[in-house]
Every structure is written in structure tokens, then in C-alpha cells.
Design a protein around this motif. Sequence first.
Motif, short mmCIF file in Angstrom:
data_model
loop_
_atom_site.label_atom_id
_atom_site.label_comp_id
_atom_site.label_asym_id
_atom_site.label_seq_id
_atom_site.Cartn_x
_atom_site.Cartn_y
_atom_site.Cartn_z
N PHE A 123 0.86 -1.19 0.00
CA PHE A 123 0.00 0.00 0.00
C PHE A 123 0.89 1.24 0.00
O PHE A 123 1.77 1.38 0.85
N VAL A 124 0.69 2.12 -0.98
CA VAL A 124 1.48 3.35 -1.10
C VAL A 124 0.54 4.54 -1.06
O VAL A 124 -0.34 4.68 -1.91
N LYS A 125 0.72 5.40 -0.08
CA LYS A 125 -0.11 6.60 0.02
C LYS A 125 0.30 7.61 -1.04
O LYS A 125 1.42 7.56 -1.56
N LEU A 130 8.40 5.50 -4.52
CA LEU A 130 9.86 5.56 -4.46
C LEU A 130 10.43 6.06 -5.79
O LEU A 130 10.19 5.46 -6.84
N ASP A 131 11.16 7.18 -5.74
CA ASP A 131 11.84 7.67 -6.95
C ASP A 131 12.99 6.73 -7.27
O ASP A 131 13.83 6.43 -6.42
N VAL A 132 13.05 6.25 -8.50
CA VAL A 132 14.08 5.29 -8.89
C VAL A 132 14.83 5.77 -10.12
O VAL A 132 14.37 6.62 -10.87
N GLU A 133 16.02 5.21 -10.30
CA GLU A 133 16.84 5.50 -11.47
C GLU A 133 16.59 4.44 -12.53
O GLU A 133 16.76 3.26 -12.28
N GLN A 142 10.96 11.40 -14.80
CA GLN A 142 10.90 11.07 -13.39
C GLN A 142 10.12 9.78 -13.20
O GLN A 142 8.96 9.68 -13.61
N TYR A 143 10.74 8.77 -12.59
CA TYR A 143 10.12 7.47 -12.36
C TYR A 143 9.79 7.32 -10.89
O TYR A 143 10.67 7.38 -10.03
N ASN A 144 8.51 7.10 -10.60
CA ASN A 144 8.05 6.93 -9.23
C ASN A 144 7.46 5.52 -9.11
O ASN A 144 6.39 5.24 -9.65
N LEU A 145 8.19 4.62 -8.44
CA LEU A 145 7.74 3.23 -8.30
C LEU A 145 6.62 3.17 -7.26
O LEU A 145 6.80 3.58 -6.12
N LEU A 146 5.45 2.63 -7.66
CA LEU A 146 4.27 2.63 -6.80
C LEU A 146 4.10 1.35 -6.00
O LEU A 146 3.15 1.23 -5.23
#
Length: 239
Positions: A123-125, A130-133, A142-146
Motif C-alpha cells: 500500500f502506497v499513500k 519511491l523515486d528510482v533511477e 521522473q520514475y516513481n515506483l508505486l
Amino acid sequence: MAKTVSDLKPGAGPAKAKPLAKVSGDGKTIRAPLTQNPHAVRDTREKVLEVAIGREVRAFRKKLGITVADLAVATDISLGMLSKIENGITSPSLTTLEALSRALGVPVTAFFRRFEEERSAVFVKAGEGLDVERRGTRAGHQYNLLGHIGSNTSGVVVEPYLITLTEDSDVFPTFQHEGMEFLYMLEGEVVYRHGSNLYPMKPGDSLFFDADAPHGPEQLTKLPMRYLSIICYPQNSAG
């Protein structure tokens, strides 16, 4: 510098998406049948060991396409005892489990799977992904892992990303990796390339494709742009 549609080579215009349904001769829409029932209740963790073992024995037997009588002959276990085992009425001995294991071609530990395993959930609010490379990061994506679940019972790894492109971003049309990918546009507009085809995408549009072909945003039509990218690939190829 992003290309405009007029800069693209002839024949590389927007590709026609494959329909999810077809039309019959009388004009009625025929939808392709789904092979999986998403409402079927199954794979719940059993709290009673005998019931868990019984369901596994029955599932493995049916997977092989054999009857209880066939299994009785292969294991030298009576029909009555096998019926009790499959219905979770009795607790089989280790010797019985070993005989079932050999006949069904599975390890003894496979019978305890539903009793032992917990199903994972992440569960991600909002705003806490998480910002990832990734490779596209160098182009200003910009990659945001959910969420991420590693080892699991499905044999598939799924990576859901929220991708953001701004005025500082550049086109990057050469992603290529194993598995399948699903895109869903949330904001902005883009012309997205998959192989030799181009797809103009606006909010609400989606694209599902084989990720082994070169793909990526070809023209950043309207910024800022946000879209969901869900990548899935076989678990044994993770990393």
C-alpha cells in the motif's frame, strides 16, 4: 529537439489500435470471451491443515486429468481414504503424503502451500512512491515506483510506475526490455512509438504492448505529462 508529426517519415503515421471486440453480420458487437473469472474465490490461506492438504491433492490430481480411482491405483491407497483426504476429513501420514507426492509428481512440501503462505500486498499513500533511477532518467523522465512484490506465487514480476515528463524532459524512443507493458495517460499529450508504429495519446488513452520492441515517447505534444507504466516480466528473469 522533439520531432513534429510532419517531420516523421511517410507511412509512420498513427497506428490503428487492434479492437477488443468484433461486429457480427447483423451488426451486433461480439466481445472476446475472457478465460479467467476474476470473481472466483480461490487461493485463500487455509487455517486447517487437513483442509489445505486435501485441496492441494485434489488440485494436483485434476491438473493431471486423472480420477480418484486412477490415483488410488497409483498410490495403493483406498478410494475411501483418498476421498477423506481430499475433503479434509482426515490427516494423512507422512508415508501417505510421500506416496501421493510420487504419484502426482510434486514435492511433499507442495501440499502445505496454502497452509503456510501469506499473500503479499503493498500500500502506497499519495506522493509516497519511491523515486528510482532507470534509463530514461537521464532524459529528464521522473520514475516513481508505486509498489513491488518480488517472489510470489504467480511467477510474474510487476513494476507499476508513475512517470512524469516536464519542459526539461527530452524524447527517449529506444526503450527495449523483456515482458509486456501497459501505459495509461493521466495528463498531457504524447506521440508514443512502438516499433514502427506511432500512437497519439491523450488523457484516458491506453497502450498495451510487447516490450521487446523498441518503444518510447516520440513527440512530447503537451507538457507537463504524467502516465502510468505497468511492466510485467517472468519472475525468473528479474534483475
